[in-house]
Design a protein around this motif. Structure first.
Motif, PDB file in Angstrom:
ATOM      1  N   LEU A  33     -12.472  26.720  51.131  1.00 54.11           N
ATOM      2  CA  LEU A  33     -12.446  28.091  51.627  1.00 54.11           C
ATOM      3  C   LEU A  33     -11.035  28.392  52.108  1.00 54.11           C
ATOM      4  N   ILE A  34     -10.396  29.403  51.555  1.00 55.75           N
ATOM      5  CA  ILE A  34      -9.025  29.731  51.925  1.00 55.75           C
ATOM      6  C   ILE A  34      -9.004  31.099  52.589  1.00 55.75           C
ATOM      7  N   PRO A  35      -8.459  31.190  53.809  1.00 55.62           N
ATOM      8  CA  PRO A  35      -8.373  32.501  54.450  1.00 55.62           C
ATOM      9  C   PRO A  35      -7.539  33.476  53.619  1.00 55.62           C
ATOM     10  N   ALA A  36      -7.946  34.725  53.609  1.00 52.44           N
ATOM     11  CA  ALA A  36      -7.194  35.759  52.907  1.00 52.44           C
ATOM     12  C   ALA A  36      -5.844  35.955  53.581  1.00 52.44           C
ATOM     13  N   ASP A  37      -4.856  36.424  52.827  1.00 54.60           N
ATOM     14  CA  ASP A  37      -3.533  36.692  53.399  1.00 54.60           C
ATOM     15  C   ASP A  37      -3.670  37.572  54.634  1.00 54.60           C
ATOM     16  N   GLY A  38      -3.045  37.147  55.711  1.00 47.07           N
ATOM     17  CA  GLY A  38      -3.073  37.900  56.955  1.00 47.07           C
ATOM     18  C   GLY A  38      -4.251  37.595  57.854  1.00 47.07           C
ATOM     19  N   SER A  51      -5.897  29.505  59.557  1.00 47.79           N
ATOM     20  CA  SER A  51      -4.649  29.774  58.859  1.00 47.79           C
ATOM     21  C   SER A  51      -3.492  29.767  59.851  1.00 47.79           C
ATOM     22  N   SER A  52      -2.617  28.802  59.721  1.00 48.31           N
ATOM     23  CA  SER A  52      -1.438  28.669  60.576  1.00 48.31           C
ATOM     24  C   SER A  52      -0.265  29.421  59.957  1.00 48.31           C
ATOM     25  N   ALA A  53       0.705  29.751  60.779  1.00 51.33           N
ATOM     26  CA  ALA A  53       1.940  30.378  60.270  1.00 51.33           C
ATOM     27  C   ALA A  53       2.952  29.323  59.850  1.00 51.33           C
ATOM     28  N   GLY A  54       2.687  28.052  60.176  1.00 55.66           N
ATOM     29  CA  GLY A  54       3.613  26.976  59.847  1.00 55.66           C
ATOM     30  C   GLY A  54       2.993  25.965  58.904  1.00 55.66           C
ATOM     31  N   ASN A  55       3.736  24.899  58.669  1.00 52.14           N
ATOM     32  CA  ASN A  55       3.276  23.857  57.756  1.00 52.14           C
ATOM     33  C   ASN A  55       3.843  22.505  58.182  1.00 52.14           C
TER      34      ASN A  55
END
Length: 153
Positions: A33-38, A51-55
Motif C-alpha cells: 500500500l503506497i500513500p498517494a502523493d501529498g 509517508s515520510s519527507a525523507g529517506n
C-alpha cells in the motif's frame, strides 16, 4: 475524557520514504500500500503505511495508546491525518519496509478495529537532507495516537 494508557518512543528506519504500523496477525504486511502523493498515510484493514519527507534515516515516532478518542492538537504539528485498521491479535508493530521492527510489539489491550491520528513536523528540514545525509536520527518527529474504534465503525 480519554486518557493515555501506554506510550512508546521508537525510531523506525525509513526506506523509500515509508514505514509501517500493523498487527502481524493480519498476515502479510501492508507494504504494498503506497500513500498517494501529498498524503501523510495510507490505511487499510491490514495496517498503515506512513509517508515520510525523507529517506534512509530514523525519525522519532511517539506511539500512544488511548482508551478513547484523544483531543486534537494541531498547534505543534505541520500536518495531521487519520485512518483505521484491524488488530486481530491486539498488538501492533512499528517497522521498516524491510521488516525490521523499531522495537518490541505494542500491546493495545484488546483486539479489534482501531482508529489512529498521525501528526508530523520537521518535514521540510528532513526533505532538505535527502541525497545529502544518510542514517541520521530525529529531525522528523511523529505522534501516532491509537484508540479503539466505535462499534460498527
Amino acid at each position: 475524557m480519554a486518557e493515555v494508557v501506554a506510550s512508546h518512543r521508537m525510531a523506525p528506519l525509513v526506506m523509500y520514504r515509508m514505514f509501517l504500523l500493523w498487527d502481524p496477525a493480519n498476515g502479510d504486511s501492508p507494504a504494498d500500500l503506497i500513500p498517494a502523493d501529498g498524503d501523510l498515510l495510507a490505511a487499510q484493514p491490514r495496517g498503515v503505511v506512513f509517508s515520510s519527507a525523507g529517506n534512509d534515516f530514523y525519525p522519532q515516532v511517539d506511539v500512544q495508546v488511548w482508551d478513547g478518542p484523544p483531543a486534537a492538537d494541531d498547534t505543534r504539528w505541520e500536518v495531521t491525518a487519520e485512518g483505521a485498521f484491524d488488530a486481530p491479535a491486539g498488538s501492533v508493530r512499528l517497522q521498516a519496509l524491510s521488516g525490521n521492527p523499531a522495537g518490541p510489539d505494542i500491546a493495545l489491550g484488546r483486539a479489534g478495529r482501531w482508529r489512529l491520528r498521525a501528526s508530523c513536523r520537521g518535514r521540510g528540514e528532513v526533505a532538505a537532507r535527502v541525497g545529502v545525509d544518510l542514517f541520521f536520527e530525529g529531525v522528523e518527529e511523529w505522534l501516532v495516537q491509537l484508540w479503539p474504534a466505535a462499534e460498527g465503525a
